[in-house]
Design a protein around this motif. Structure first.
Motif, mmCIF file in Angstrom:
data_model
loop_
_atom_site.group_PDB
_atom_site.id
_atom_site.type_symbol
_atom_site.label_atom_id
_atom_site.label_comp_id
_atom_site.label_asym_id
_atom_site.label_seq_id
_atom_site.Cartn_x
_atom_site.Cartn_y
_atom_site.Cartn_z
ATOM 1 N N ALA A 124 30.903 -35.863 28.547
ATOM 2 C CA ALA A 124 30.159 -36.669 27.947
ATOM 3 C C ALA A 124 28.562 -36.578 27.899
ATOM 4 N N LEU A 125 28.131 -35.952 29.082
ATOM 5 C CA LEU A 125 26.607 -35.909 29.155
ATOM 6 C C LEU A 125 26.307 -34.155 28.787
ATOM 7 N N ASP A 139 23.677 -33.979 23.402
ATOM 8 C CA ASP A 139 23.266 -35.066 22.463
ATOM 9 C C ASP A 139 24.746 -35.571 21.702
ATOM 10 N N TRP A 198 28.458 -37.463 23.818
ATOM 11 C CA TRP A 198 28.860 -38.644 24.399
ATOM 12 C C TRP A 198 30.075 -39.445 23.870
ATOM 13 N N ALA A 206 32.996 -40.026 26.400
ATOM 14 C CA ALA A 206 33.135 -41.206 27.124
ATOM 15 C C ALA A 206 34.213 -42.080 26.708
ATOM 16 N N ARG A 213 21.533 -40.371 25.420
ATOM 17 C CA ARG A 213 22.978 -39.834 25.560
ATOM 18 C C ARG A 213 23.632 -40.319 26.767
ATOM 19 N N ARG A 246 24.546 -44.015 25.704
ATOM 20 C CA ARG A 246 25.700 -44.407 24.952
ATOM 21 C C ARG A 246 26.966 -43.888 25.984
ATOM 22 N N ALA A 247 27.000 -42.906 26.574
ATOM 23 C CA ALA A 247 27.949 -42.587 27.294
ATOM 24 C C ALA A 247 28.499 -43.608 28.238
#
Length: 237
Positions: A23-24, A27, A30, A33, A73, A76-77
């Protein structure tokens, strides 16, 4: 443990960690996640060791901020993972065992605090951008926001929350630091007697590959990335 909960929990643990670092990756990655949160919920239902997974992701997110790798990012994740994962833990198959521990247990409050801190950090980023603040002014803004939040949390704990709402660390965690006292409950005593792995067992199971591990870990210090920092933090923990 060959045919115990650990058999499926290890797969869930590895899946959760992979989806977290996935997820990281960029950009646009994410949303992975969401799957990470689902995998974590499965981990919670499979084994009580989910507390390690929870804290591992929380520590990694905090470490990213501390080394200057904060990004939208990450916000958000982590937010998506924490919301989905916590909902899965509290309302999922293991809800009768987990209850409200993510908000009550000392060993689970850390990642919750990281979630709150990331919201404040992102808020400060947005406010600083709109006000076009320089680095010094942004730092002062963050200190004020975190100061207000800390004061509000202190008031909530002292006044709003009922006495005893936040409980002590579990016997499983306490036994890592102090000798466990027998309770008479076989399940509790069995879990609490788990101790840190003796160094000789590493040689017994991994043998000569132990000498290769430092070389592999050394590569994580070159070409910095969020995933490589995860390997470093995981090794330390």
């Amino acid at each position: 443990g060959g045919f115990d909960n650990e058999s499926i929990a290890v797969a869930a643990m590895v899946s959760t960690f992979y989806l977290w670092v996935r997820a990281l990756r960029s950009d646009a990655s994410w949303p992975a996640a969401l799957l990470c949160g689902v995998s974590y919920s499965y981990m919670v239902a499979a084994w009580g060791g989910y507390v390690f997974v929870l804290n591992m992701i929380g520590i990694h997110a905090a470490a990213l901020v501390l080394v200057g790798r904060y990004s939208a990012r990450l916000w958000r994740a982590y937010s998506l993972w924490w919301l989905v994962g916590t909902a899965g833990a509290v309302f999922g198959p293991a809800r009768y065992l987990v209850g409200w521990q993510p908000f009550q247990s000392l060993e689970q409050l850390g990642p919750t605090a990281v979630f709150a801190a990331l919201q404040l950090w992102q808020l400060s980023e947005v406010m600083a951008d709109r006000r076009r603040l320089d680095a010094t002014e942004t730092l002062k803004l963050r200190l004020r926001l975190f100061g207000y939040a800390a004061a509000a949390a202190a008031v909530a704990v002292a006044v709003v929350l009922p006495e005893g709402f936040i409980g002590p660390m579990s016997a499983r965690v306490r036994s890592l630091f102090i000798k466990h006292t027998k309770t008479g409950n076989p399940l509790v005593d069995s879990v609490a007697e788990h101790q840190a792995t003796p160094p000789m067992l590493y040689w017994h199971y991994f043998h000569f590959t132990l000498f290769v591990m430092p070389l592999g870990l050394g590569t994580a210090f070159f070409g910095k990335s969020d995933a490589k920092l995860f390997l470093i933090v995981y090794t330390i923990v």
